[in-house]
Design a protein around this motif. Structure first.
Motif, PDB file in Angstrom:
ATOM      1  N   SER A 216      51.707  30.372  31.231  1.00  0.00           N
ATOM      2  CA  SER A 216      51.419  29.390  32.273  1.00  0.00           C
ATOM      3  C   SER A 216      50.012  28.829  32.124  1.00  0.00           C
ATOM      4  CB  SER A 216      51.598  30.013  33.661  1.00  0.00           C
ATOM      5  OG  SER A 216      50.855  31.206  33.764  1.00  0.00           O
ATOM      6  N   ASP A 217      49.097  29.613  31.598  1.00  0.00           N
ATOM      7  CA  ASP A 217      47.700  29.172  31.498  1.00  0.00           C
ATOM      8  C   ASP A 217      47.306  28.724  30.093  1.00  0.00           C
ATOM      9  OD1 ASP A 217      47.278  29.718  34.168  1.00  0.00           O
ATOM     10  OD2 ASP A 217      46.692  31.783  33.780  1.00  0.00           O
ATOM     11  N   GLY A 218      48.237  28.745  29.152  1.00  0.00           N
ATOM     12  CA  GLY A 218      47.928  28.410  27.760  1.00  0.00           C
ATOM     13  C   GLY A 218      48.327  29.575  26.868  1.00  0.00           C
ATOM     14  N   LEU A 219      48.876  29.254  25.707  1.00  0.00           N
ATOM     15  CA  LEU A 219      49.417  30.283  24.811  1.00  0.00           C
ATOM     16  C   LEU A 219      48.386  31.348  24.454  1.00  0.00           C
ATOM     17  CD1 LEU A 219      51.542  31.403  22.879  1.00  0.00           C
ATOM     18  CD2 LEU A 219      50.926  29.612  21.255  1.00  0.00           C
ATOM     19  N   LEU A 220      47.203  30.936  24.035  1.00  0.00           N
ATOM     20  CA  LEU A 220      46.213  31.928  23.605  1.00  0.00           C
ATOM     21  C   LEU A 220      45.697  32.752  24.778  1.00  0.00           C
ATOM     22  CD1 LEU A 220      44.102  29.966  20.979  1.00  0.00           C
ATOM     23  CD2 LEU A 220      46.122  31.410  20.641  1.00  0.00           C
ATOM     24  N   ALA A 221      45.440  32.075  25.891  1.00  0.00           N
ATOM     25  CA  ALA A 221      44.928  32.797  27.062  1.00  0.00           C
ATOM     26  C   ALA A 221      45.928  33.850  27.503  1.00  0.00           C
ATOM     27  CB  ALA A 221      44.648  31.816  28.194  1.00  0.00           C
ATOM     28  N   ASP A 222      47.205  33.481  27.521  1.00  0.00           N
ATOM     29  CA  ASP A 222      48.208  34.440  27.981  1.00  0.00           C
ATOM     30  C   ASP A 222      48.472  35.524  26.938  1.00  0.00           C
ATOM     31  OD1 ASP A 222      48.680  33.652  30.646  1.00  0.00           O
ATOM     32  OD2 ASP A 222      49.725  31.872  29.940  1.00  0.00           O
ATOM     33  N   CYS A 223      48.408  35.172  25.658  1.00  0.00           N
ATOM     34  CA  CYS A 223      48.502  36.213  24.621  1.00  0.00           C
ATOM     35  C   CYS A 223      47.397  37.251  24.823  1.00  0.00           C
ATOM     36  CB  CYS A 223      48.379  35.613  23.223  1.00  0.00           C
ATOM     37  SG  CYS A 223      49.909  34.894  22.616  1.00  0.00           S
ATOM     38  N   GLY A 224      46.246  36.783  25.310  1.00  0.00           N
ATOM     39  CA  GLY A 224      45.121  37.684  25.563  1.00  0.00           C
ATOM     40  C   GLY A 224      45.489  38.797  26.536  1.00  0.00           C
ATOM     41  N   PRO A 311      40.132  28.663  18.375  1.00  0.00           N
ATOM     42  CA  PRO A 311      39.288  27.758  19.171  1.00  0.00           C
ATOM     43  C   PRO A 311      38.433  28.537  20.171  1.00  0.00           C
ATOM     44  CG  PRO A 311      41.599  27.556  19.827  1.00  0.00           C
ATOM     45  CD  PRO A 311      41.557  28.524  18.677  1.00  0.00           C
ATOM     46  N   ALA A 312      37.326  27.928  20.576  1.00  0.00           N
ATOM     47  CA  ALA A 312      36.375  28.632  21.439  1.00  0.00           C
ATOM     48  C   ALA A 312      36.906  28.857  22.854  1.00  0.00           C
ATOM     49  CB  ALA A 312      35.066  27.861  21.498  1.00  0.00           C
ATOM     50  N   ALA A 313      37.384  27.814  23.520  1.00  0.00           N
ATOM     51  CA  ALA A 313      37.842  27.954  24.911  1.00  0.00           C
ATOM     52  C   ALA A 313      39.346  28.109  24.923  1.00  0.00           C
ATOM     53  CB  ALA A 313      37.450  26.724  25.714  1.00  0.00           C
ATOM     54  N   ALA A 314      39.828  29.044  25.745  1.00  0.00           N
ATOM     55  CA  ALA A 314      41.230  29.416  25.583  1.00  0.00           C
ATOM     56  C   ALA A 314      42.191  29.092  26.717  1.00  0.00           C
ATOM     57  CB  ALA A 314      41.332  30.894  25.244  1.00  0.00           C
ATOM     58  N   GLY A 315      41.797  28.632  27.865  1.00  0.00           N
ATOM     59  CA  GLY A 315      42.815  28.396  28.889  1.00  0.00           C
ATOM     60  C   GLY A 315      42.203  28.076  30.230  1.00  0.00           C
ATOM     61  N   TYR A 316      43.052  28.010  31.218  1.00  0.00           N
ATOM     62  CA  TYR A 316      42.624  27.581  32.538  1.00  0.00           C
ATOM     63  C   TYR A 316      42.455  28.767  33.465  1.00  0.00           C
ATOM     64  CZ  TYR A 316      42.392  25.034  36.874  1.00  0.00           C
ATOM     65  OH  TYR A 316      41.980  24.528  38.068  1.00  0.00           O
ATOM     66  N   GLN A 317      41.329  28.820  34.167  1.00  0.00           N
ATOM     67  CA  GLN A 317      41.135  29.821  35.213  1.00  0.00           C
ATOM     68  C   GLN A 317      40.578  29.137  36.441  1.00  0.00           C
ATOM     69  OE1 GLN A 317      38.969  33.355  34.253  1.00  0.00           O
ATOM     70  NE2 GLN A 317      39.572  33.299  32.111  1.00  0.00           N
ATOM     71  N   HIS A 318      41.167  29.491  37.628  1.00  0.00           N
ATOM     72  CA  HIS A 318      40.734  28.795  38.840  1.00  0.00           C
ATOM     73  C   HIS A 318      39.293  29.097  39.240  1.00  0.00           C
ATOM     74  CE1 HIS A 318      44.261  26.671  40.187  1.00  0.00           C
ATOM     75  NE2 HIS A 318      44.959  27.651  39.655  1.00  0.00           N
ATOM     76  N   PHE A 319      38.828  30.299  38.968  1.00  0.00           N
ATOM     77  CA  PHE A 319      37.484  30.653  39.420  1.00  0.00           C
ATOM     78  C   PHE A 319      36.522  30.869  38.271  1.00  0.00           C
ATOM     79  CE2 PHE A 319      40.339  31.745  42.875  1.00  0.00           C
ATOM     80  CZ  PHE A 319      39.760  30.993  43.881  1.00  0.00           C
ATOM     81  N   GLY A 320      36.785  30.157  37.171  1.00  0.00           N
ATOM     82  CA  GLY A 320      35.895  30.300  36.029  1.00  0.00           C
ATOM     83  C   GLY A 320      36.104  31.640  35.360  1.00  0.00           C
ATOM     84  N   GLY A 321      35.344  31.901  34.340  1.00  0.00           N
ATOM     85  CA  GLY A 321      35.518  33.147  33.614  1.00  0.00           C
ATOM     86  C   GLY A 321      34.593  33.129  32.433  1.00  0.00           C
ATOM     87  N   PRO A 322      34.917  33.933  31.416  1.00  0.00           N
ATOM     88  CA  PRO A 322      34.045  33.982  30.248  1.00  0.00           C
ATOM     89  C   PRO A 322      33.848  32.596  29.633  1.00  0.00           C
ATOM     90  CG  PRO A 322      35.793  35.642  30.098  1.00  0.00           C
ATOM     91  CD  PRO A 322      36.072  34.818  31.301  1.00  0.00           C
ATOM     92  N   ASP A 323      34.842  31.739  29.785  1.00  0.00           N
ATOM     93  CA  ASP A 323      34.735  30.391  29.216  1.00  0.00           C
ATOM     94  C   ASP A 323      33.879  29.464  30.097  1.00  0.00           C
ATOM     95  OD1 ASP A 323      38.229  30.557  28.514  1.00  0.00           O
ATOM     96  OD2 ASP A 323      36.532  31.246  27.331  1.00  0.00           O
ATOM     97  N   GLY A 324      33.576  29.911  31.310  1.00  0.00           N
ATOM     98  CA  GLY A 324      32.765  29.115  32.210  1.00  0.00           C
ATOM     99  C   GLY A 324      33.509  27.943  32.819  1.00  0.00           C
ATOM    100  N   GLN A 325      34.857  27.952  32.711  1.00  0.00           N
ATOM    101  CA  GLN A 325      35.583  26.837  33.308  1.00  0.00           C
ATOM    102  C   GLN A 325      35.750  27.065  34.789  1.00  0.00           C
ATOM    103  OE1 GLN A 325      39.077  27.248  30.930  1.00  0.00           O
ATOM    104  NE2 GLN A 325      38.460  25.620  29.560  1.00  0.00           N
TER     105      GLN A 325
END
Ligand code: ADP
Ligand code: MG
Length: 326
Positions: A216-224, A311-325
């Motif tokens: 749901s949040d991106g293939l790599l992020a969810d594989c994580g 790739p450096a940034a891996a997916g979507y997070q509502h409250f930010g995270g290691p990627d700073g999103q």
């Protein structure tokens, strides 16, 4: 709810919907303080809830018929990811007003997806406020057979139930930044608005897959999440990641990037001991092998020469995270 009373609204659009009709497994549906579910002996209840907020998960300008389908599909995809058989769902609706045209379209879309997923509407809640929709889904499965995120082992194959990236490629169309043009764009929009939860694939994976989840949040992020919970590394072969013609056409050079890091795909990702491959192939369910599980940690993308192109940034997070999103 002024013109249309709360109870009249519930009755007209939800209690009277085809998907709210009595079914085996639901001993009591809409109309009392709780619904009552009847599970076969030896089965466990799988429960997941999902909330969609206007302006965050979908645009304020939307088609309620499609929105209802997307909301229920997003929630039901979690049942698929556990290998559960759908039973029913509740619907908590917060509406700014009781708009009959919106409610009619929404109820129709809900019914389409509920019946496609074999889910009965068993209850809910209706309140006034900024548009917000929650669906809680209930499924069942033989005790101990749920597909967890924690069972992947080095040597397993990494597999995906279908192509990713199309829903992310649809975003400029969904947001009205670009007008749809041609068949490919229609396909992208369908992927975004009416994803089809991979329930049959999930059920076929019971007893075969070592770990699974839905993207749901991106293939790599969810594989994580599988990598972390299984304490393994997941290696994705970039050239084995399926890219559809519609995605290539819309995204050009960014197709692989969207397939790896876009979101809203709702396809299953799972790990499979190689010995289980023939059994899964025999099920006739669609899937692609895209990599493998190794000792270590994290998720890496490799090119055909085995070079790391993660790739450096891996997916979507509502409250930010290691990627700073945000
Ligand atoms: P309570 O006050 O006991 O929580 P409500 O008056 O809110 O019950 O709801 C009456 C019945 O209608 C309950 O069975 C509830 O589950 C159902 N219901 C309320 N809103 C919805 C909805 N949007 N969709 C389906 N069922 C609903
Ligand atoms: Mg009550």
């Amino acid at each position: 709810m002024a013109a249309l009373g709360e109870f009249e609204l519930i009755h007209r659009y939800f209690a009277a919907a085809a998907c709210a009709a009595p079914v085996p497994g639901v001993a009591r549906g809409i109309g009392d303080d709780c619904a009552l579910l009847q599970l076969p002996p030896g089965e466990q209840l799988a429960v997941s809830t999902d909330t969609q907020v206007a302006g965050v998960h979908f645009p304020d300008r939307h088609d309620p018929f499609l929105l209802a389908q997307r909301t229920l599909a997003a929630a039901t995809s979690d049942l698929a990811a556990m290998g559960a058989t759908p039973v029913g769902f509740t619907l908590a609706l917060t509406l700014p007003q009781a708009d009959p045209a919106w409610l009619e379209g929404f109820a129709r879309g809900l019914d389409v997806m509920a019946r496609a997923c074999d889910l009965a509407l068993i209850g809910g809640d209706t309140t006034r406020g900024p548009l917000n929709i929650n669906a809680t889904v209930f499924g069942r499965l033989p005790a101990g057979q749920a597909l967890l995120r924690s069972g992947a082992r080095p040597g397993d194959l990494l597999c995906i139930g279908g192509p990713t990236g199309e829903a992310a490629a649809a975003l400029p169309l969904v947001l009205g930044e670009r007008d749809p043009n041609g068949e490919g764009d229609g396909e992208l929009l369908a992927r975004y608005w009416t994803p089809q939860p991979q329930l049959l694939l999930g059920q076929a994976l019971r007893g075969l897959a070592s770990a699974a989840l839905d993207v749901s949040d991106g293939l790599l992020a969810d594989c994580g999440h599988i990598a972390e919970q299984s304490a393994v590394a997941l290696l994705v072969d970039a050239e084995r990641v399926p890219l559809t013609a519609a995605l290539r056409e819309a995204a050009g050079e960014r197709a692989l990037q969207l397939a790896l890091s876009g979101g809203d795909d709702y396809v299953l990702v799972f790990t499979l001991p190689p010995a289980a491959l023939p059994g899964l192939q025999a099920s006739g369910q669609p899937f692609h092998v895209i990599g493998r599980v190794a000792a270590g940690s994290g998720v890496r993308v490799l090119d055909r020469d085995g070079r790391d192109i993660t790739p450096a940034a891996a997916g979507y997070q509502h409250f930010g995270g290691p990627d700073g999103q945000a």
